[in-house]
Design an enzyme around this catalytic site. Structure first.
Site, short mmCIF file in Angstrom:
data_model
loop_
_atom_site.label_atom_id
_atom_site.label_comp_id
_atom_site.label_asym_id
_atom_site.label_seq_id
_atom_site.Cartn_x
_atom_site.Cartn_y
_atom_site.Cartn_z
N TRP A 160 -1.85 14.02 4.78
CA TRP A 160 -3.14 13.55 5.26
C TRP A 160 -3.70 12.50 4.30
O TRP A 160 -3.99 12.81 3.15
CB TRP A 160 -4.12 14.73 5.38
CG TRP A 160 -3.84 15.52 6.62
CD1 TRP A 160 -4.31 15.25 7.87
CD2 TRP A 160 -3.03 16.68 6.73
NE1 TRP A 160 -3.83 16.18 8.76
CE2 TRP A 160 -3.05 17.08 8.11
CE3 TRP A 160 -2.26 17.44 5.84
CZ2 TRP A 160 -2.34 18.19 8.58
CZ3 TRP A 160 -1.57 18.53 6.31
CH2 TRP A 160 -1.61 18.89 7.67
N VAL A 261 -0.37 27.39 10.36
CA VAL A 261 0.22 28.22 11.42
C VAL A 261 1.60 28.73 11.01
O VAL A 261 2.30 28.09 10.22
CB VAL A 261 0.33 27.44 12.77
CG1 VAL A 261 -1.03 27.32 13.44
CG2 VAL A 261 0.97 26.08 12.58
N ALA A 303 -3.39 28.40 17.55
CA ALA A 303 -4.20 27.20 17.37
C ALA A 303 -3.36 26.01 17.82
O ALA A 303 -2.13 26.08 17.84
CB ALA A 303 -4.62 27.03 15.91
#
Ligand code: DAH
Length: 335
Positions: A160, A261, A303
């Site tokens: 990111w 996750v 999710a």
């Protein structure tokens, strides 16, 4: 002004002037102006009457009064002209509308293509029981990374490209790089069952090209309850793909890695003979559940996160994501 006693009308020049000016002042329509002209300046009007009466005056007096009456005529004529012009210009806007001009179609705005896609996506999930919520675009590091199982030294953070917010008192404020922080915020303040869908803007420090923008939208989804399984994830996302891309849409899930996750997957659709990835998803990592204060032996969840611009690009055959944010009406009016 000299007195003109003895004129035919019995009115002095002075009296006539006062009466004429007052009457002209109170005339407020074209009809009244015309009536004033006839009354004072007309052939049988009061000024003419006064001039006619001059003949009956002594010669000396006639000269004085005659000159005064002629001056008054000049004054009243120019006052009258002034009023007529005023009344014309106050009516000008009406006269200047060209009623022969053909009508033009009024242009009206519309919803931005990203907004349209976001609404379609959220509606699909709303109909499956998900509630739409929104979160802050300026976010804390804690929610954007830490609570999502991306600690400071974790190499996954490098995925990111973060835009940090310069602030003298804080060094943990950033423009959110994804909408996933709302997973942590939602769980922190709500008890299960949870089913939310979270649209919103995200920001990344990266150069732009046809498939990358430094700001874009994401739609995040989260479901947490007792007994949620991977089958629920697949069923929900499969139904979503059918609603957005049509009932015969084929989807594919493949293993992928996202720190929040486990297991993680990416979901692709079969689009014009190719498999194209449209979102990341997975079962909420037990650590993320624990970070929010949930008992991960009791609750499970799934999710997912997707880019509405990317989905719109696929469905509408748009080749460059930068069109969405370039404000070009040739693009925007096609939606
Ligand atoms: N936040 C991820 C990203 O920006 C997308 C994502 C992947 C969200 C998997 C999820 C998920 O909730 O389970 O790339």
């Amino acid at each position: 002004m000299p007195k003109t006693e003895g004129t035919q009308t019995g009115e002095t020049v002075e009296e006539l002037k006062l009466a004429a000016v007052a009457a002209l002042d109170s005339a407020d329509s074209n009809d009244q102006l015309e009536a004033w002209r006839v009354d004072f300046m007309g052939r049988k009007g009061r000024l003419t009457g006064l001039l006619r009466g001059l003949g009956s005056l002594e010669i000396d007096e006639r000269k004085v009064v005659g000159a005064a009456a002629n001056r008054l005529r000049g004054e009243l004529e120019s006052l009258f002209e002034e009023r007529v012009n005023q009344s014309k210009s106050s009516q000008a806007p009406v006269g200047s509308i060209d009623i022969t001009l053909p009508g033009r179609k009024p242009s009206h705005g519309g919803l931005h293509p990203s907004t349209q896609m976001i609404r379609e996506i959220t509606q699909a999930f709303n109909e499956m029981g998900f509630q739409t919520i929104e979160g802050p675009e300026v976010e804390l590091e804690k929610y954007n990374f830490d609570m999502l199982n991306i600690p400071a030294d974790h190499p996954a953070r490098d995925q990111w490209d973060t835009i940090w917010v310069d602030d003298d008192t804080h060094n943990d404020v950033l423009l959110r790089t994804h909408t996933s922080p709302m997973q942590a915020r939602t769980m922190e303040t709500n008890d299960p069952p949870i089913r939310v869908i979270v649209p919103g803007k995200c920001y990344r420090y990266e150069s732009t090209d046809a498939t990358h923008e430094w700001h874009f939208n994401q739609v995040e989804g989260l479901a947490v309850d007792e007994g949620i399984t991977f089958a629920d994830l697949k069923g929900t996302l499969y139904e979503f793909a059918r609603r957005i891309f049509g009932p015969s849409m084929k989807v594919r899930f493949r293993c992928d890695f996202f720190p929040f996750v486990e297991p993680g997957v990416d979901m692709s659709i079969e689009w014009q003979g190719n498999w194209l990835e449209i979102m990341g998803a997975g079962m909420v990592h037990p650590k993320v559940l624990e970070n929010a204060g949930y008992d991960s032996t009791k609750y499970t969840g799934f999710a997912f996160g997707m880019g509405p611009e990317r989905i719109s690009m696929l469905r509408n055959e748009i080749t460059d994501i930068r069109h969405f944010f370039s404000n070009d009406l040739r693009f925007l009016t096609q939606f």
